[in-house]
Design a protein around this motif. Structure first.
Motif, PDB file in Angstrom:
ATOM      1  N   ALA A 382      55.242  33.997  48.818  1.00 51.73           N
ATOM      2  CA  ALA A 382      54.819  35.367  48.521  1.00 51.73           C
ATOM      3  C   ALA A 382      53.387  35.428  48.007  1.00 51.73           C
ATOM      4  CB  ALA A 382      55.766  35.992  47.488  1.00 51.73           C
ATOM      5  N   SER A 383      52.790  34.287  47.717  1.00 55.79           N
ATOM      6  CA  SER A 383      51.408  34.271  47.250  1.00 55.79           C
ATOM      7  C   SER A 383      50.459  34.915  48.240  1.00 55.79           C
ATOM      8  CB  SER A 383      50.964  32.827  46.961  1.00 55.79           C
ATOM      9  OG  SER A 383      51.732  32.252  45.923  1.00 55.79           O
ATOM     10  N   GLU A 384      50.831  34.912  49.505  1.00 55.99           N
ATOM     11  CA  GLU A 384      49.960  35.499  50.521  1.00 55.99           C
ATOM     12  C   GLU A 384      49.800  37.006  50.336  1.00 55.99           C
ATOM     13  OE1 GLU A 384      51.532  34.979  54.403  1.00 55.99           O
ATOM     14  OE2 GLU A 384      53.366  36.134  54.029  1.00 55.99           O
ATOM     15  N   HIS A 385      50.689  37.622  49.584  1.00 58.35           N
ATOM     16  CA  HIS A 385      50.608  39.068  49.360  1.00 58.35           C
ATOM     17  C   HIS A 385      49.746  39.432  48.157  1.00 58.35           C
ATOM     18  CE1 HIS A 385      53.566  39.581  52.444  1.00 58.35           C
ATOM     19  NE2 HIS A 385      54.497  38.933  51.770  1.00 58.35           N
ATOM     20  N   LEU A 386      49.277  38.446  47.407  1.00 59.16           N
ATOM     21  CA  LEU A 386      48.442  38.726  46.238  1.00 59.16           C
ATOM     22  C   LEU A 386      47.072  39.219  46.689  1.00 59.16           C
ATOM     23  CD1 LEU A 386      49.263  35.568  44.094  1.00 59.16           C
ATOM     24  CD2 LEU A 386      50.097  37.893  43.673  1.00 59.16           C
ATOM     25  N   ALA A 387      46.585  40.267  46.044  1.00 58.58           N
ATOM     26  CA  ALA A 387      45.215  40.730  46.290  1.00 58.58           C
ATOM     27  C   ALA A 387      44.263  39.814  45.542  1.00 58.58           C
ATOM     28  CB  ALA A 387      45.056  42.175  45.826  1.00 58.58           C
ATOM     29  N   ASN A 388      43.165  39.438  46.196  1.00 60.79           N
ATOM     30  CA  ASN A 388      42.311  38.388  45.654  1.00 60.79           C
ATOM     31  C   ASN A 388      41.439  38.894  44.513  1.00 60.79           C
ATOM     32  OD1 ASN A 388      39.797  36.480  45.641  1.00 60.79           O
ATOM     33  ND2 ASN A 388      41.430  35.379  46.692  1.00 60.79           N
ATOM     34  N   GLU A 389      41.673  38.343  43.340  1.00 59.33           N
ATOM     35  CA  GLU A 389      40.927  38.739  42.154  1.00 59.33           C
ATOM     36  C   GLU A 389      39.512  38.163  42.157  1.00 59.33           C
ATOM     37  OE1 GLU A 389      43.260  38.047  38.608  1.00 59.33           O
ATOM     38  OE2 GLU A 389      45.109  38.530  39.673  1.00 59.33           O
ATOM     39  N   SER A 390      39.360  36.935  42.653  1.00 60.24           N
ATOM     40  CA  SER A 390      38.028  36.323  42.688  1.00 60.24           C
ATOM     41  C   SER A 390      37.084  37.133  43.575  1.00 60.24           C
ATOM     42  CB  SER A 390      38.123  34.888  43.201  1.00 60.24           C
ATOM     43  OG  SER A 390      38.805  34.065  42.282  1.00 60.24           O
ATOM     44  N   LYS A 391      37.594  37.612  44.690  1.00 61.93           N
ATOM     45  CA  LYS A 391      36.763  38.416  45.591  1.00 61.93           C
ATOM     46  C   LYS A 391      36.297  39.681  44.893  1.00 61.93           C
ATOM     47  CE  LYS A 391      36.768  40.437  50.238  1.00 61.93           C
ATOM     48  NZ  LYS A 391      37.586  40.654  51.467  1.00 61.93           N
ATOM     49  N   HIS A 392      37.193  40.296  44.135  1.00 65.77           N
ATOM     50  CA  HIS A 392      36.811  41.489  43.383  1.00 65.77           C
ATOM     51  C   HIS A 392      35.723  41.160  42.362  1.00 65.77           C
ATOM     52  CE1 HIS A 392      37.026  45.075  40.871  1.00 65.77           C
ATOM     53  NE2 HIS A 392      37.140  44.263  39.840  1.00 65.77           N
ATOM     54  N   ILE A 393      35.903  40.086  41.617  1.00 69.15           N
ATOM     55  CA  ILE A 393      34.918  39.702  40.605  1.00 69.15           C
ATOM     56  C   ILE A 393      33.561  39.461  41.261  1.00 69.15           C
ATOM     57  CG2 ILE A 393      34.276  37.892  38.973  1.00 69.15           C
ATOM     58  CD1 ILE A 393      36.396  39.777  37.884  1.00 69.15           C
ATOM     59  N   GLU A 394      33.561  38.810  42.402  1.00 66.37           N
ATOM     60  CA  GLU A 394      32.304  38.568  43.109  1.00 66.37           C
ATOM     61  C   GLU A 394      31.649  39.882  43.534  1.00 66.37           C
ATOM     62  OE1 GLU A 394      33.698  36.023  46.195  1.00 66.37           O
ATOM     63  OE2 GLU A 394      34.254  34.447  44.775  1.00 66.37           O
ATOM     64  N   SER A 395      32.470  40.845  43.945  1.00 64.40           N
ATOM     65  CA  SER A 395      31.914  42.133  44.375  1.00 64.40           C
ATOM     66  C   SER A 395      31.295  42.898  43.214  1.00 64.40           C
ATOM     67  CB  SER A 395      33.008  42.990  45.030  1.00 64.40           C
ATOM     68  OG  SER A 395      33.907  43.516  44.059  1.00 64.40           O
ATOM     69  N   GLU A 396      31.695  42.576  41.993  1.00 65.62           N
ATOM     70  CA  GLU A 396      31.187  43.260  40.816  1.00 65.62           C
ATOM     71  C   GLU A 396      29.919  42.607  40.264  1.00 65.62           C
ATOM     72  OE1 GLU A 396      32.328  45.833  38.900  1.00 65.62           O
ATOM     73  OE2 GLU A 396      34.118  46.369  40.042  1.00 65.62           O
ATOM     74  N   SER A 397      29.559  41.454  40.772  1.00 67.57           N
ATOM     75  CA  SER A 397      28.454  40.697  40.180  1.00 67.57           C
ATOM     76  C   SER A 397      27.123  41.076  40.796  1.00 67.57           C
ATOM     77  CB  SER A 397      28.696  39.196  40.349  1.00 67.57           C
ATOM     78  OG  SER A 397      28.662  38.836  41.714  1.00 67.57           O
ATOM     79  N   GLY A 569      34.577  27.923  40.267  1.00 72.12           N
ATOM     80  CA  GLY A 569      35.348  28.252  41.456  1.00 72.12           C
ATOM     81  C   GLY A 569      35.068  29.596  42.070  1.00 72.12           C
ATOM     82  N   SER A 570      34.277  30.459  41.446  1.00 67.69           N
ATOM     83  CA  SER A 570      34.004  31.763  42.030  1.00 67.69           C
ATOM     84  C   SER A 570      32.672  31.730  42.754  1.00 67.69           C
ATOM     85  CB  SER A 570      33.990  32.853  40.948  1.00 67.69           C
ATOM     86  OG  SER A 570      32.787  32.785  40.204  1.00 67.69           O
ATOM     87  N   GLY A 571      32.368  32.815  43.445  1.00 70.11           N
ATOM     88  CA  GLY A 571      31.097  32.911  44.149  1.00 70.11           C
ATOM     89  C   GLY A 571      30.018  33.592  43.344  1.00 70.11           C
ATOM     90  N   VAL A 572      30.277  33.820  42.042  1.00 68.71           N
ATOM     91  CA  VAL A 572      29.338  34.568  41.219  1.00 68.71           C
ATOM     92  C   VAL A 572      28.071  33.766  40.938  1.00 68.71           C
ATOM     93  CG1 VAL A 572      29.046  35.667  38.962  1.00 68.71           C
ATOM     94  CG2 VAL A 572      31.191  35.925  40.208  1.00 68.71           C
ATOM     95  N   GLY A 573      28.140  32.428  40.973  1.00 67.99           N
ATOM     96  CA  GLY A 573      27.032  31.596  40.516  1.00 67.99           C
ATOM     97  C   GLY A 573      25.993  31.253  41.549  1.00 67.99           C
ATOM     98  N   ALA A 574      25.978  31.912  42.705  1.00 75.58           N
ATOM     99  CA  ALA A 574      25.038  31.530  43.759  1.00 75.58           C
ATOM    100  C   ALA A 574      23.584  31.683  43.314  1.00 75.58           C
ATOM    101  CB  ALA A 574      25.300  32.362  45.013  1.00 75.58           C
ATOM    102  N   HIS A 575      23.280  32.700  42.517  1.00 71.22           N
ATOM    103  CA  HIS A 575      21.899  32.898  42.074  1.00 71.22           C
ATOM    104  C   HIS A 575      21.442  31.767  41.151  1.00 71.22           C
ATOM    105  CE1 HIS A 575      22.961  37.073  43.292  1.00 71.22           C
ATOM    106  NE2 HIS A 575      21.719  37.066  43.730  1.00 71.22           N
ATOM    107  N   LEU A 576      22.337  31.298  40.302  1.00 73.45           N
ATOM    108  CA  LEU A 576      21.972  30.174  39.441  1.00 73.45           C
ATOM    109  C   LEU A 576      21.733  28.921  40.277  1.00 73.45           C
ATOM    110  CD1 LEU A 576      21.533  28.814  36.733  1.00 73.45           C
ATOM    111  CD2 LEU A 576      24.017  28.537  36.514  1.00 73.45           C
ATOM    112  N   LEU A 577      22.572  28.689  41.267  1.00 77.51           N
ATOM    113  CA  LEU A 577      22.366  27.520  42.123  1.00 77.51           C
ATOM    114  C   LEU A 577      20.991  27.577  42.786  1.00 77.51           C
ATOM    115  CD1 LEU A 577      25.831  27.037  43.899  1.00 77.51           C
ATOM    116  CD2 LEU A 577      24.957  25.900  41.853  1.00 77.51           C
ATOM    117  N   ARG A 578      20.621  28.744  43.272  1.00 71.34           N
ATOM    118  CA  ARG A 578      19.323  28.864  43.939  1.00 71.34           C
ATOM    119  C   ARG A 578      18.175  28.650  42.954  1.00 71.34           C
ATOM    120  NH1 ARG A 578      22.419  32.718  46.843  1.00 71.34           N
ATOM    121  NH2 ARG A 578      22.440  32.257  49.085  1.00 71.34           N
ATOM    122  N   ARG A 579      18.342  29.145  41.749  1.00 68.61           N
ATOM    123  CA  ARG A 579      17.288  28.965  40.736  1.00 68.61           C
ATOM    124  C   ARG A 579      17.118  27.486  40.403  1.00 68.61           C
ATOM    125  NH1 ARG A 579      15.613  32.415  36.481  1.00 68.61           N
ATOM    126  NH2 ARG A 579      16.022  34.098  37.960  1.00 68.61           N
TER     127      ARG A 579
END
Length: 724
Positions: A382-397, A569-579
């Motif tokens: 049933a995990s496949e029915h979970l809405a992705n929280e990480s994706k939401h957090i990334e969209s807010e960053s 594990g999230s995609g929020v840190g891409a700007h730090l990686l580039r810096r």
């Protein structure tokens, strides 16, 4: 209800992430008026969520649509005058018969012969017309807070409609905008619309701690305007339906009926719902102390009542008898980053040692599932029915910026979806223990619905208390205190919900802040309501063996100075990686032996990052802690897990807390200060030259951190094992 209102939103405001998006969408058109519809899911029967007053659009059903779309087909449409539907200029285009015909046309466009209709407030008028005049299209009707004239005179609707002056509103000069005077189309079209919708939202949502639902109602109201709302209201105010006419319609309803009504509904009184249920022979579902929008404020109770009504039978008996006597646990691990997964796997490993034959299922989503799969854990289907929280957090960053508290508030649709997924699993499968590691939706909705608890339950967290950021001002301070107050009330009112509450850390790790004005100090309250396991690192540094041997195993040469760059594990840190990548060439000049390895993680594509000569960029690395223990320096974000792994491994590191991330800036920073660990960096002030200089200064530097305990997983597991 007293609130501190933020600035009124506009139609250009970004929409929050949805738990589910439509499978189909389109328009129907009649007499030049286009009405927008959406269709979700498949299966029988079809559930048609009808529009209510033009003040709001179909997003008012956001807590219901994802849940029902997993089991049935779901259709909804925006009312004339709001959302993506047209705003006709003719007052007669807003007659109730037009809305009812829109429903028929939408069903036809979707190829639906019959549907269960769900109506809210004024939508009851459309539902009555459909059921009475088109009985062949309606298999059942559920009314929520229905506008239906009973003998009482307690509702704002009825007081507005009965007032002598309200029948001449089109000719009135602007009223003062006080109290019921706000219910005035002239006032709405002459500067008072924003004032009205704020008052109306607060009148609908009378339950304490309804700030997010009030904000939603206000925002949706600004997806139309005072002129459209006035047109949708004037005809009704001029000739409101009589009690006799409404009762005659209700008498003609032959299909099954469910009425859901809050006992403290200030818009349509509870007696209205009781009267409608009596006349139609329907079942009355009472929402104790509920206001006018129980589908938003009490969504679990509403969803479960609707589900039983739609499918025509009670939900499955949750009592499951197991003949083998083996214990089963359902583990829910927060998907925001990978740290929870690492420590939860360690706790699960220790728990199995203590409970023979224990079976553990995981309700989890990416990126947590990557850790679990690598460890051979069993992920519930049933995990496949979970809405992705990480994706939401990334969209807010934004650029190294994540307003964590507000992002969490705007994740409410995802959280109720994920709780309903959990609820289905818990009813279908028998578990002896539920474990939630910062599974906020599980903890919140169990306290809101304590009768739904049917197994032992343990809650784990490494921080307590939402805290405002300094630039959030009075409004954010009010909101965080309100959320904390609700948590305090939950625990005090239902201490039986949590059989164990385990703080991952020690009392000294707790910030010296108050939960809010007139609320307890965070440490005092936590010590009264939690047990302490010490920190759970997920590994024992002593078992990694000799560091030189570990480096050799991982392919690091003795003459290299290894710098690991990771943002979790999230995609929020891409700007730090580039810096940091931009600092590589300068850092390499300063430290010729430098070997920099950038770990993009599971949600950042390595190919999306610059890769200058000599720099290594890799994707997700399982058991990254081994590499962190072997490195000479790490550059990380501000997450607790990675920082504490480096602290336990006694490695120097630079950490960059995300702007507006209260947990990283306040809770995590406090804990790292206590351990004397890491060098805090300011992303805004750290250009590539500054980062290169810091790498030069810190790489290979001896450290003197406070020791991190290594038995936290065992101690946490012992507390859980007692429940089994």
């Amino acid at each position: 209800m007293t609130t501190i209102a933020p600035p009124a939103p506009t139609r250009t405001s970004a929409e929050q992430s949805r738990a589910r998006y439509p499978d189909e969408e389109g328009f129907i058109e009649r007499d030049g008026v286009r009405v927008f519809w959406e269709s979700y899911g498949e299966g029988e029967p079809t559930v048609l969520f009808l529009p209510t007053w033009t003040l709001v659009h179909s997003r008012v059903w956001k807590a219901q649509i994802p849940y029902f779309a997993r089991h049935f087909r779901v259709i909804c449409f925006d009312p004339r005058g709001n959302g993506r539907s047209d705003r006709p200029k003719d007052v007669h285009a807003y007659d109730e018969a037009e809305f009812a015909q829109d429903a028929i046309d939408v069903m036809d466009a979707c190829g639906v012969e019959r549907a269960v209709c769900v109506a809210l407030s004024r939508g009851a008028q459309r539902a009555l017309l459909l059921a009475a005049e088109h009985p062949e299209r309606v298999t059942g009707v559920a009314f929520i807070g229905p506008l239906f004239p009973s003998k009482g005179l307690g509702s704002l609707w009825r007081r507005a409609l009965a007032h002598p002056r309200m029948r001449r509103l089109a000719e009135l000069t602007p009223l003062t905008g006080h109290g019921i005077g706000k219910f005035n189309p002239h006032y709405w079209t002459h500067g008072g619309y924003a004032d009205f919708v704020q008052w109306w939202a607060e009148s609908m949502l009378t339950e304490p701690h309804s700030t997010k639902q009030i904000e939603d109602a206000v925002r949706w109201s600004h997806d139309t305007d005072g002129a459209a709302l006035a047109l949708s209201t004037k005809a009704r105010l001029a000739a409101p339906p009589t009690r006799r006419a409404q009762r005659e319609l209700a008498d003609r309803v032959a299909c099954p009926v469910l009425v859901i009504h809050g006992t403290k509904d200030r818009i349509n009184s509870y007696s209205d719902g009781k009267a409608l249920a009596t006349i139609t022979g329907g079942r009355l579902e009472t929402v104790k102390d509920g206001g006018h929008l129980p589908q938003a404020r009490k969504p679990v109770q509403v969803n479960l009542a609707l589900r039983e009504f739609v499918q025509g039978s009670p939900l499955r008996d949750p009592t499951v008898h197991r003949s083998d006597g083996r214990k089963r646990a359902l583990y829910i691990s927060s998907p925001i980053g990978l740290g929870h997964a690492q420590r939860d796997v360690a706790i699960a490993r220790e728990l199995r040692k203590l409970v023979d034959g224990l079976e553990i299922d995981w309700l989890a989503q990416d990126p947590v599932t990557r850790v679990l799969e690598a460890e051979g854990e069993r992920i519930h289907p049933a995990s496949e029915h979970l809405a992705n929280e990480s994706k939401h957090i990334e969209s807010e960053s934004a650029e190294h910026d994540l307003h964590c508290f507000q992002a969490w508030r705007r994740m409410d649709e995802i959280l109720i979806n994920n709780f309903m997924v959990f609820h289905d699993v818990a009813r279908e499968d028998g578990y002896d223990l539920w474990v939630g590691d910062e599974a906020w939706e599980l903890d919140y909705y169990l306290h809101e619905n304590p009768r739904e608890k049917r197994a032992r339950y343990a809650w784990l967290t490494d921080f307590v208390g939402w805290l405002p950021m300094p630039d959030g001002g009075e409004h954010e301070a009010y909101l965080t205190a309100d959320y904390n107050a609700e948590m305090v009330e939950h625990i005090a009112g239902h201490p039986e919900v949590r059989d164990r509450a385990v703080f991952v850390g020690n009392p000294d790790d707790i910030v010296g802040e108050r939960l809010g004005p007139e609320l307890p100090m965070i440490r005092d309250w936590t010590e009264r309501n939690f047990e302490f396991a010490g920190y759970v690192s997920g590994f024992d540094p002593r078992r990694l063996g000799d560091r030189d041997e570990l480096r050799d195993q991982l392919g690091y040469r003795p003459d290299e100075k290894v710098c690991i760059v990771s943002v979790g594990g999230s995609g929020v840190g891409a700007h730090l990686l580039r810096r940091v990548i931009a600092s590589f060439e300068d850092a390499k000049r300063r430290v010729p032996e430098l070997r920099m390895i950038v770990v993009a993680g599971p949600r950042i594509d390595p190919e999306s990052l610059p890769q200058p000569d000599g720099l290594e960029v890799v994707a997700y690395v399982h058991n990254l802690y081994r590499h962190l223990a072997a490195c000479d320096l790490a550059v990380v974000q501000g997450g607790l897990t990675t920082a504490m792994e480096l602290t336990a491994g006694r490695r120097p590191f630079l950490y960059f807390p995300l702007r507006h991330h209260f947990e990283q800036n306040l809770h995590v920073a406090h804990r790292l200060d206590r351990y004397g660990a890491g060098r805090r960096m300011d992303f805004d002030a750290a250009d590539p030259d500054v980062i290169a200089a810091a790498i030069d200064e810190e790489i290979g530097r001896p450290v003197d951190y406070r020791e991190v305990e290594t038995d936290g997983a065992r101690r946490a597991a012992e507390k859980l094992a007692e429940l089994l």
